[in-house]
Design an enzyme around this catalytic site. Structure first.
Site, PDB file in Angstrom:
ATOM      1  N   LYS A  21       1.139  -0.879  -0.083  1.00  0.00           N
ATOM      2  CA  LYS A  21      -0.150  -0.358   0.642  1.00  0.00           C
ATOM      3  C   LYS A  21       0.611   1.030  -0.239  1.00  0.00           C
ATOM      4  O   LYS A  21       1.896   1.237   0.021  1.00  0.00           O
ATOM      5  CB  LYS A  21      -1.184   0.162   1.104  1.00  0.00           C
ATOM      6  CG  LYS A  21      -2.378  -1.294   1.402  1.00  0.00           C
ATOM      7  CD  LYS A  21      -3.181  -1.000   0.301  1.00  0.00           C
ATOM      8  CE  LYS A  21      -3.743  -2.218  -0.323  1.00  0.00           C
ATOM      9  NZ  LYS A  21      -4.368  -3.691   0.295  1.00  0.00           N
TER      10      LYS A  21
HETATM   11  C1  LIG Z   1      -5.342  -4.623   1.069  1.00  0.00           C
HETATM   12  C2  LIG Z   1      -7.001  -4.337   0.484  1.00  0.00           C
HETATM   13  C3  LIG Z   1      -7.649  -4.158   1.774  1.00  0.00           C
HETATM   14  C4  LIG Z   1      -7.634  -5.729   2.918  1.00  0.00           C
HETATM   15  O1  LIG Z   1      -6.416  -4.513   3.910  1.00  0.00           O
HETATM   16  P1  LIG Z   1      -5.266  -5.389   4.925  1.00  0.00           P
HETATM   17  O2  LIG Z   1      -5.026  -4.108   5.607  1.00  0.00           O
HETATM   18  O3  LIG Z   1      -4.785  -6.330   4.556  1.00  0.00           O
HETATM   19  O4  LIG Z   1      -6.213  -6.559   6.110  1.00  0.00           O
HETATM   20  C5  LIG Z   1      -9.003  -4.014   2.108  1.00  0.00           C
HETATM   21  N1  LIG Z   1      -9.636  -3.133   1.027  1.00  0.00           N
HETATM   22  C6  LIG Z   1      -8.914  -3.285  -0.507  1.00  0.00           C
HETATM   23  C7  LIG Z   1      -9.045  -2.669  -1.202  1.00  0.00           C
HETATM   24  C8  LIG Z   1      -7.628  -3.734  -0.762  1.00  0.00           C
HETATM   25  O5  LIG Z   1      -7.098  -3.302  -1.232  1.00  0.00           O
END
Ligand SMILES: *Cc1c(COP(=O)(O)O)cnc(C)c1O
Length: 412
Positions: A202
């Site tokens: 991210k």
């Molecule tokens: C990455 C992601 C998540 C989950 O995030 P985590 O921190 O891995 O739980 C949820 N929604 C979207 C759209 C994502 O891209």
């Protein structure tokens, strides 16, 4: 801007020479010395659990977003679950969301024994279509969970207007959208609760991690308590020099707290967030220019002047009608060129569990399926070198040229 060197070159997947020799990992995190030193200091400090660094990270994140509260967690998924929990979503309720998302957005609805109700996306923004939301509302609908795909905010004016009119709660999945703004307003202040992700790929990474923001006192307090077993004082306060206070179980809570080792990364990642966005914007425009005249590729739609895109994912849509390979074969071919790519996302209603348990089938959400069959996310990390970016462009161009269909559509 087709690089003539790549024309008629044999793809590496067929035994040709790859565009580069070492593999370019998709979503490679950008970690600096400051993070490394902070993690080491944390390890040496004698406190590696939820403590001063987590609180510092929460406070700086809260200020960055401009919300009243920010609570650090061990994932975005935890935050989405916690949000549904404190908003009182229960068995038999319906929650409206999008099929173009990561599975956890809908999984947490199932965890609460509620029903995920998918609404198709808009083809150009990949975000949930507000018009469809209105049609999907029933007497059981309790909440809407919009997802800001790739970092582009949903049409929040329309979504909030629908929510207000039907008395629905809004939980925003802002996993892609930390830096985004909607008509000047910072994400994290629009819906009732907003959830962010700090997963390894991210825009801000803490290894695993997430954050919830809200402006509501009661939900904030409840989320904080429930994020650490539902006990009334967190461990740092209990064992610090401030005095001893036994804890009390207020709710059967969860184990969703962030640790200071994770926060050590987050604190420094946050100081570079705007700088990294500028770098990704530059890469984005380089890709836009390189792919603008390739008729087998649709580049991401531009965003209105009022809004700010968080540039999390650069996703092209492959015009598979004009190619002799499928999207999955395209990604395999890219991989053979030593370029990592991603799929964001395979439409959720076509996944095993959702198909089998909710009776979804192909044809239910045509725009989501259109995207699901064609989307390819290219590397966009701020630590890509100019040579990396050129390799991505060359590899994409090479594969497109080799596999394009010769017909009247492709006359240039
Ligand atoms: C990455 C992601 C998540 C989950 O995030 P985590 O921190 O891995 O739980 C949820 N929604 C979207 C759209 C994502 O891209």
């Amino acid at each position: 801007m087709i690089n003539t060197n790549t024309i008629n070159m044999k793809p590496a997947i067929l035994g040709g020479k790859p565009v580069r020799m070492n593999f370019l990992v998709f979503g490679r995190p950008h970690i600096c010395e400051a993070e490394i030193n902070e993690v080491v200091d944390t390890l040496r400090s004698g406190w590696i659990g939820t403590g001063p660094r987590t609180h510092q990270f929460e406070e700086t994140f809260r200020k960055y977003i401009g919300s009243k509260y920010a609570i650090a967690l061990n994932s975005c998924t935890a935050g989405l679950h916690l949000a549904l929990d404190v908003l009182g979503i229960n068995e038999g309720d319906e929650v409206i969301t999008t099929p173009i998302t990561f599975p956890s957005t809908a999984n947490v609805i199932v965890h609460k024994r509620a029903k995920p109700v998918f609404v198709d996306v808009e083809k150009d923004t990949m975000n949930i279509d507000p018009g469809g939301i209105e049609e999907a509302i029933t007497r059981k609908t309790k909440a809407i969970m919009p997802v800001h795909m790739t970092g582009r905010l949903c049409d929040m004016d329309k979504i909030m207007e629908i929510a207000t009119r039907h008395n629905l709660l809004v939980i925003e999945d802002a996993a892609h959208a930390i830096e985004a703004r909607y008509k000047g307003q910072k994400v994290g202040n629009i819906g009732d609760i907003t959830v962010f992700s700090f997963y390894v790929t991210k825009n801000l990474v803490t290894g695993e991690g997430g954050m919830v923001t809200t402006n509501n006192d009661q939900w904030a307090e409840e989320m904080r308590i429930k994020s650490l077993h539902g006990i009334s004082r967190d461990a740092w306060n209990r064992y610090s020099s401030k005095g001893f206070r036994p804890y009390e179980t207020m709710y059967p809570g969860y184990k969703y707290n962030m640790t200071d080792i994770q926060a050590a990364l987050g604190i420094h990642q946050l100081t570079r967030i705007e700088e990294n966005l500028k770098i990704r914007e530059r890469i984005w425009h380089t890709y836009d220019e390189a792919f603008a005249y390739i008729p087998q590729i649709i580049t991401p739609q531009p965003i209105g002047k009022d809004n700010r895109h968080a540039r999390h994912l650069y996703t092209i849509l492959l015009m598979i009608e004009r190619l002799n390979i499928s999207r999955n074969e395209f990604i395999a071919a890219l991989k053979a060129e030593n370029i990592g790519a991603g799929i964001h996302f395979t439409a959720l209603h076509l996944h095993h569990y959702y198909k089998n348990n909710f009776g979804f089938k192909r044809g239910d959400f045509p725009n989501a399926e259109y995207i699901s069959d064609r989307t390819v996310s290219l590397p966009l990390s701020p630590n890509l070198t100019d040579a990396d970016i050129k390799d991505v462009i060359d590899a994409v161009t090479k594969i497109i040229i080799f596999y394009r269909k010769y017909n009247k559509h492709n006359k240039r």
